[in-house]
Design a protein around this motif. Structure first.
Motif, PDB file in Angstrom:
ATOM      1  N   ASP A   1       3.660   6.554   8.938  1.00  0.00           N
ATOM      2  CA  ASP A   1       2.547   7.618   8.775  1.00  0.00           C
ATOM      3  C   ASP A   1       1.304   6.898   8.957  1.00  0.00           C
ATOM      4  O   ASP A   1       0.220   7.357   9.453  1.00  0.00           O
ATOM      5  CB  ASP A   1       2.641   8.373   7.592  1.00  0.00           C
ATOM      6  CG  ASP A   1       3.779   9.209   7.673  1.00  0.00           C
ATOM      7  OD1 ASP A   1       4.376   9.631   8.882  1.00  0.00           O
ATOM      8  OD2 ASP A   1       4.202   9.971   6.550  1.00  0.00           O
ATOM      9  N   ILE A   2       1.250   5.805   8.259  1.00  0.00           N
ATOM     10  CA  ILE A   2      -0.240   5.068   8.113  1.00  0.00           C
ATOM     11  C   ILE A   2      -0.606   4.708   9.229  1.00  0.00           C
ATOM     12  O   ILE A   2      -1.719   4.522   9.921  1.00  0.00           O
ATOM     13  CB  ILE A   2      -0.120   3.865   6.999  1.00  0.00           C
ATOM     14  CG1 ILE A   2       0.036   4.564   5.462  1.00  0.00           C
ATOM     15  CG2 ILE A   2      -1.398   2.833   7.087  1.00  0.00           C
ATOM     16  CD1 ILE A   2       0.347   3.414   4.648  1.00  0.00           C
TER      17      ILE A   2
ATOM     18  N   PHE B   1      -6.667   5.191   6.551  1.00  0.00           N
ATOM     19  CA  PHE B   1      -6.440   6.092   6.069  1.00  0.00           C
ATOM     20  C   PHE B   1      -4.803   6.362   5.563  1.00  0.00           C
ATOM     21  O   PHE B   1      -4.131   6.208   6.473  1.00  0.00           O
ATOM     22  CB  PHE B   1      -6.669   7.477   7.028  1.00  0.00           C
ATOM     23  CG  PHE B   1      -8.255   7.423   7.357  1.00  0.00           C
ATOM     24  CD1 PHE B   1      -9.001   8.098   6.269  1.00  0.00           C
ATOM     25  CD2 PHE B   1      -8.669   7.206   8.422  1.00  0.00           C
ATOM     26  CE1 PHE B   1     -10.418   8.303   6.463  1.00  0.00           C
ATOM     27  CE2 PHE B   1      -9.953   7.134   8.768  1.00  0.00           C
ATOM     28  CZ  PHE B   1     -10.825   7.785   7.754  1.00  0.00           C
ATOM     29  N   VAL B   2      -4.636   6.655   4.364  1.00  0.00           N
ATOM     30  CA  VAL B   2      -3.281   6.712   3.907  1.00  0.00           C
ATOM     31  C   VAL B   2      -2.894   8.436   3.563  1.00  0.00           C
ATOM     32  O   VAL B   2      -3.605   8.839   2.651  1.00  0.00           O
ATOM     33  CB  VAL B   2      -3.101   5.798   2.583  1.00  0.00           C
ATOM     34  CG1 VAL B   2      -1.627   6.008   1.997  1.00  0.00           C
ATOM     35  CG2 VAL B   2      -3.383   4.453   2.957  1.00  0.00           C
ATOM     36  N   PRO B   3      -1.783   8.699   3.903  1.00  0.00           N
ATOM     37  CA  PRO B   3      -1.442  10.262   3.590  1.00  0.00           C
ATOM     38  C   PRO B   3      -1.044  10.265   2.001  1.00  0.00           C
ATOM     39  O   PRO B   3      -0.365   9.209   1.518  1.00  0.00           O
ATOM     40  CB  PRO B   3      -0.169  10.565   4.340  1.00  0.00           C
ATOM     41  CG  PRO B   3       0.251   9.226   4.875  1.00  0.00           C
ATOM     42  CD  PRO B   3      -0.770   8.355   4.816  1.00  0.00           C
ATOM     43  N   THR B   4      -1.381  11.350   1.404  1.00  0.00           N
ATOM     44  CA  THR B   4      -1.186  11.337   0.012  1.00  0.00           C
ATOM     45  C   THR B   4       0.319  12.189  -0.188  1.00  0.00           C
ATOM     46  O   THR B   4       0.640  11.959  -1.332  1.00  0.00           O
ATOM     47  CB  THR B   4      -2.452  12.157  -0.663  1.00  0.00           C
ATOM     48  OG1 THR B   4      -2.533  13.475  -0.033  1.00  0.00           O
ATOM     49  CG2 THR B   4      -3.390  11.412  -0.636  1.00  0.00           C
ATOM     50  N   LYS B   5       0.464  12.770   0.430  1.00  0.00           N
ATOM     51  CA  LYS B   5       1.977  13.769   0.298  1.00  0.00           C
ATOM     52  C   LYS B   5       3.004  13.108   1.169  1.00  0.00           C
ATOM     53  O   LYS B   5       2.950  12.476   2.117  1.00  0.00           O
ATOM     54  CB  LYS B   5       1.859  15.175   0.567  1.00  0.00           C
ATOM     55  CG  LYS B   5       1.641  15.529   2.076  1.00  0.00           C
ATOM     56  CD  LYS B   5       1.636  16.999   2.260  1.00  0.00           C
ATOM     57  CE  LYS B   5       1.834  17.179   3.660  1.00  0.00           C
ATOM     58  NZ  LYS B   5       2.046  18.658   4.156  1.00  0.00           N
TER      59      LYS B   5
ATOM     60  N   ILE C   1       0.773  -1.074   0.005  1.00  0.00           N
ATOM     61  CA  ILE C   1      -0.088   0.112   0.210  1.00  0.00           C
ATOM     62  C   ILE C   1       0.791   1.289  -0.048  1.00  0.00           C
ATOM     63  O   ILE C   1       0.599   2.178  -0.751  1.00  0.00           O
ATOM     64  CB  ILE C   1      -0.925  -0.128   1.295  1.00  0.00           C
ATOM     65  CG1 ILE C   1      -1.865  -1.194   1.187  1.00  0.00           C
ATOM     66  CG2 ILE C   1      -1.672   1.323   1.165  1.00  0.00           C
ATOM     67  CD1 ILE C   1      -2.823  -1.369   2.366  1.00  0.00           C
ATOM     68  N   ALA C   2       1.966   1.296   0.687  1.00  0.00           N
ATOM     69  CA  ALA C   2       2.930   2.537   0.852  1.00  0.00           C
ATOM     70  C   ALA C   2       3.515   2.790  -0.280  1.00  0.00           C
ATOM     71  O   ALA C   2       3.661   3.767  -0.701  1.00  0.00           O
ATOM     72  CB  ALA C   2       3.893   2.083   2.037  1.00  0.00           C
ATOM     73  N   SER C   3       4.017   1.482  -1.049  1.00  0.00           N
ATOM     74  CA  SER C   3       4.647   1.929  -2.438  1.00  0.00           C
ATOM     75  C   SER C   3       3.773   2.132  -3.285  1.00  0.00           C
ATOM     76  O   SER C   3       4.037   2.794  -4.469  1.00  0.00           O
ATOM     77  CB  SER C   3       5.538   0.573  -2.729  1.00  0.00           C
ATOM     78  OG  SER C   3       5.095  -0.487  -2.446  1.00  0.00           O
ATOM     79  N   THR C   4       2.423   1.756  -3.323  1.00  0.00           N
ATOM     80  CA  THR C   4       1.696   2.114  -4.403  1.00  0.00           C
ATOM     81  C   THR C   4       1.086   3.667  -4.378  1.00  0.00           C
ATOM     82  O   THR C   4       1.012   4.468  -5.094  1.00  0.00           O
ATOM     83  CB  THR C   4       0.277   1.276  -4.268  1.00  0.00           C
ATOM     84  OG1 THR C   4       0.579   0.079  -4.356  1.00  0.00           O
ATOM     85  CG2 THR C   4      -0.588   1.585  -5.327  1.00  0.00           C
TER      86      THR C   4
ATOM     87  N   GLN D   1       0.582   5.521  12.167  1.00  0.00           N
ATOM     88  CA  GLN D   1       0.098   6.884  13.239  1.00  0.00           C
ATOM     89  C   GLN D   1      -1.070   7.329  12.907  1.00  0.00           C
ATOM     90  O   GLN D   1      -1.979   7.514  13.899  1.00  0.00           O
ATOM     91  CB  GLN D   1       0.999   7.778  12.997  1.00  0.00           C
ATOM     92  CG  GLN D   1       0.713   9.108  13.945  1.00  0.00           C
ATOM     93  CD  GLN D   1       2.022  10.206  13.979  1.00  0.00           C
ATOM     94  OE1 GLN D   1       2.692  10.032  13.074  1.00  0.00           O
ATOM     95  NE2 GLN D   1       1.759  11.107  14.677  1.00  0.00           N
ATOM     96  N   LEU D   2      -1.869   7.340  11.729  1.00  0.00           N
ATOM     97  CA  LEU D   2      -3.078   7.760  11.350  1.00  0.00           C
ATOM     98  C   LEU D   2      -4.167   6.993  11.871  1.00  0.00           C
ATOM     99  O   LEU D   2      -5.178   7.450  12.181  1.00  0.00           O
ATOM    100  CB  LEU D   2      -3.076   8.257   9.667  1.00  0.00           C
ATOM    101  CG  LEU D   2      -2.376   9.449   9.419  1.00  0.00           C
ATOM    102  CD1 LEU D   2      -2.346   9.563   7.722  1.00  0.00           C
ATOM    103  CD2 LEU D   2      -3.405  10.809   9.644  1.00  0.00           C
ATOM    104  N   ASN D   3      -3.800   5.633  11.637  1.00  0.00           N
ATOM    105  CA  ASN D   3      -4.850   4.599  11.894  1.00  0.00           C
ATOM    106  C   ASN D   3      -4.834   3.957  13.305  1.00  0.00           C
ATOM    107  O   ASN D   3      -5.359   2.776  13.453  1.00  0.00           O
ATOM    108  CB  ASN D   3      -4.887   3.678  10.966  1.00  0.00           C
ATOM    109  CG  ASN D   3      -5.299   4.209   9.561  1.00  0.00           C
ATOM    110  OD1 ASN D   3      -6.238   4.407   9.388  1.00  0.00           O
ATOM    111  ND2 ASN D   3      -4.306   4.341   8.692  1.00  0.00           N
ATOM    112  N   ASN D   4      -3.875   4.504  14.138  1.00  0.00           N
ATOM    113  CA  ASN D   4      -3.554   3.839  15.643  1.00  0.00           C
ATOM    114  C   ASN D   4      -3.432   2.473  15.449  1.00  0.00           C
ATOM    115  O   ASN D   4      -4.084   1.759  16.330  1.00  0.00           O
ATOM    116  CB  ASN D   4      -4.659   4.221  16.421  1.00  0.00           C
ATOM    117  CG  ASN D   4      -4.812   5.785  16.628  1.00  0.00           C
ATOM    118  OD1 ASN D   4      -4.106   6.425  16.808  1.00  0.00           O
ATOM    119  ND2 ASN D   4      -6.080   6.160  16.931  1.00  0.00           N
ATOM    120  N   LEU D   5      -2.502   2.015  14.231  1.00  0.00           N
ATOM    121  CA  LEU D   5      -2.047   0.702  14.541  1.00  0.00           C
ATOM    122  C   LEU D   5      -0.924   0.548  15.274  1.00  0.00           C
ATOM    123  O   LEU D   5       0.030   0.935  15.352  1.00  0.00           O
ATOM    124  CB  LEU D   5      -1.664   0.373  12.916  1.00  0.00           C
ATOM    125  CG  LEU D   5      -2.872   0.536  11.967  1.00  0.00           C
ATOM    126  CD1 LEU D   5      -2.381   0.215  10.625  1.00  0.00           C
ATOM    127  CD2 LEU D   5      -3.964  -0.443  12.259  1.00  0.00           C
ATOM    128  N   SER D   6      -1.017  -0.626  16.114  1.00  0.00           N
ATOM    129  CA  SER D   6       0.067  -1.105  16.947  1.00  0.00           C
ATOM    130  C   SER D   6       1.036  -2.011  16.129  1.00  0.00           C
ATOM    131  O   SER D   6       2.089  -2.031  16.610  1.00  0.00           O
ATOM    132  CB  SER D   6      -0.279  -1.643  18.342  1.00  0.00           C
ATOM    133  OG  SER D   6      -1.176  -2.661  18.053  1.00  0.00           O
TER     134      SER D   6
END
Length: 146
Positions: free
Chosen positions: A123-124, A142-146, A107-110, A126-131
């Motif tokens: 970043d992903i 939620f994935v950051p676009t920049k 997902i991050a590389s796409t 942190q945004l989604n509170n994934l441990s």
């Protein structure tokens, strides 16, 4: 009642029980006729041993230090979003649904091929509170676009 006692000249002498008691205890006899209690001598002042000083002084100091350190940690917490509301900025995000066989790395590389995937994964998370780094199919991220 009476008792016989020997004096220095070894002649028996008649002595009363009250006289013996008065000589032995050297105090006033109680009115009830019971044996008098021995007077308590004054107790010496309290002395603390080394262990006693540690318990009496050391443990409260340790508790006080723990309280002060915890308060200092709460009052000086570095987690601060911004100094003012004007400094806040929105992170542009995109909602992505995880497909079967997809990982956070894919997902991050796409989404951001120009960035390091490890930074995007952080970043992903942190945004989604994934441990953990695991995701399940059908999960919305939620994935950051920049």
């Amino acid at each position: 009642m009476s008792a016989i006692s020997a004096s220095q000249d070894s002649r028996p002498q008649l002595v009363s029980v009250q006289d013996l008691t008065a000589r032995q205890w050297s105090g006033p006899l109680p009115a009830s006729g019971a044996a008098p209690r021995q007077r308590r001598e004054s107790l010496p002042p309290l002395r603390l041993t080394r262990r006693g000083r540690i318990v009496l002084i050391g443990i409260p100091l340790v508790i006080l230090a723990a309280i002060l350190l915890s308060l200092a940690g709460f009052l000086n917490a570095p987690a601060k979003a911004a100094d003012s509301a004007a400094d806040l900025s929105l992170t542009p995000t995109v909602s992505v649904t995880v497909q079967a066989g997809q990982s956070l790395w894919a997902i991050a590389s796409t989404v951001a091929p120009e960035r390091d995937p490890r930074d995007v994964i952080a970043d992903i998370a942190q945004l989604n509170n994934l441990s953990a780094g695991g995701v399940v199919p059908g999960q919305q991220l939620f994935v950051p676009t920049k």
